[in-house]
Design an enzyme around this catalytic site. Structure first.
Site, PDB file in Angstrom:
ATOM      1  N   SER A 181     -32.170 -33.981  -0.738  1.00 33.71           N
ATOM      2  CA  SER A 181     -32.034 -32.575  -0.371  1.00 33.71           C
ATOM      3  C   SER A 181     -32.515 -31.728  -1.534  1.00 33.71           C
ATOM      4  O   SER A 181     -32.503 -32.177  -2.690  1.00 33.71           O
ATOM      5  CB  SER A 181     -30.576 -32.237  -0.061  1.00 33.71           C
ATOM      6  OG  SER A 181     -30.380 -30.840   0.023  1.00 33.71           O
ATOM      7  N   TYR A 184     -21.791 -33.552  -2.711  1.00 34.10           N
ATOM      8  CA  TYR A 184     -23.089 -33.572  -2.032  1.00 34.10           C
ATOM      9  C   TYR A 184     -24.264 -33.424  -3.006  1.00 34.10           C
ATOM     10  O   TYR A 184     -25.211 -34.234  -2.972  1.00 34.10           O
ATOM     11  CB  TYR A 184     -23.129 -32.489  -0.961  1.00 34.10           C
ATOM     12  CG  TYR A 184     -24.310 -32.599  -0.012  1.00 34.10           C
ATOM     13  CD1 TYR A 184     -24.335 -33.568   0.991  1.00 34.10           C
ATOM     14  CD2 TYR A 184     -25.389 -31.733  -0.119  1.00 34.10           C
ATOM     15  CE1 TYR A 184     -25.404 -33.673   1.861  1.00 34.10           C
ATOM     16  CE2 TYR A 184     -26.470 -31.831   0.748  1.00 34.10           C
ATOM     17  CZ  TYR A 184     -26.465 -32.800   1.734  1.00 34.10           C
ATOM     18  OH  TYR A 184     -27.531 -32.901   2.595  1.00 34.10           O
TER      19      TYR A 184
END
Length: 265
Positions: free
Chosen positions: A139, A153
């Site tokens: 990401s 995350y």
């Protein structure tokens, strides 16, 4: 790629994973589809078989469970897997103290441990055949300093980024291409899974990318041997800013922006 290959895709029941399956099937490649929801996998397999004549094997597995990961590998025994798409993943939108230890451990199993195990176990066959393709879905937040909410995350996605680059350095000359895919917000069921739907429904959609454009960019980059692909011009500029600007300047900006995507406790 001209010859037909077999690609294993985790998290293939929806979103980016399902789109990888569709695009590789369009290219004539067989598939191993992995997710928890077998009914969805079977529906997708039937669709791709009818439309493209490819074989799509469906294997249900919960990647948060180490036994399921091993069972998945056992069921693959004897089957040549030429490509691995480590796509399965999610986030825990609440702050660290408002989640359980087990929730955080399960997250790490799915987003860090399982991709590492699958890559390690499938790599030897790729090296023996002198051909392999690995795409690890990371990401753009892998480049960020982190913010409140979604606590692990950024760290997990940074791991996938660094893991991909290190592995690429080891195997690029041996016919195996390894790429970290770093998208931004993408149209998928990701937000439904982490409970962010209501929050994101209130945000502008103009910066969200389509799954087909993200996946097409990833496949092109992987075939070209690129180690990292950040999809979308705006995301590319944002990553450049996170990489180049001083930490004292970028950190408060990132944390202010991220506060809009945190679920109130």
């Amino acid at each position: 790629m001209t010859a037909s290959r077999t690609f294993l895709i985790t998290g293939a029941s929806s979103g980016i994973g399902a789109e990888f399956a569709r695009q590789y099937a369009t290219m004539g490649h067989d598939l191993v589809l992995v997710a928890r929801r077998l009914d969805r996998l079977e529906a997708l397999a039937a669709e791709l078989g009818d439309k493209h004549g490819v074989t799509a094997r469906c294997l249900a597995a919960d990647l948060s469970k180490r036994d399921d990961v091993q069972n998945l590998l056992d069921r693959l025994e004897g089957q040549a897997v030429d490509g691995l798409i480590n796509n399965a993943g999610y986030s825990l939108a609440h702050t660290f103290s408002h989640t359980s230890t087990q929730q955080q451990v399960d997250f790490l199993e799915v987003c860090v441990t399982a991709p590492t195990i699958l890559a390690h176990e499938l790599l030897s066959g790729m090296l023996t055949r002198g051909f392999g393709r690995i795409i690890n879905v990371s990401s753009m937040v892998a480049f960020s300093p982190g913010a409140a909410g979604h606590t692990l995350y950024p760290a997990a996605k940074a791991y996938m980024l660094k893991f991909s680059r290190s592995l690429a350095a080891e195997v690029a000359a041996k016919g195996v291409h390894v790429t970290a895919l770093c998208p931004g917000t993408t149209e998928s069921e990701f937000q439904q899974a982490n409970g962010m739907t209501k929050v994101l429904d209130q945000k502008p959609k103009r910066l969200s990318q389509s799954t087909d454009s993200v996946v097409a960019a990833a496949i092109r980059a992987n075939e070209a041997g690129r180690e990292v692909i950040v999809t979308g011009l705006v995301n590319t500029i944002a990553v450049a800013a996170m990489t180049l600007l001083p930490d004292g300047l970028i950190t408060p900006l990132i944390r202010w922006g991220a506060s809009k995507y945190q679920i109130p406790e």
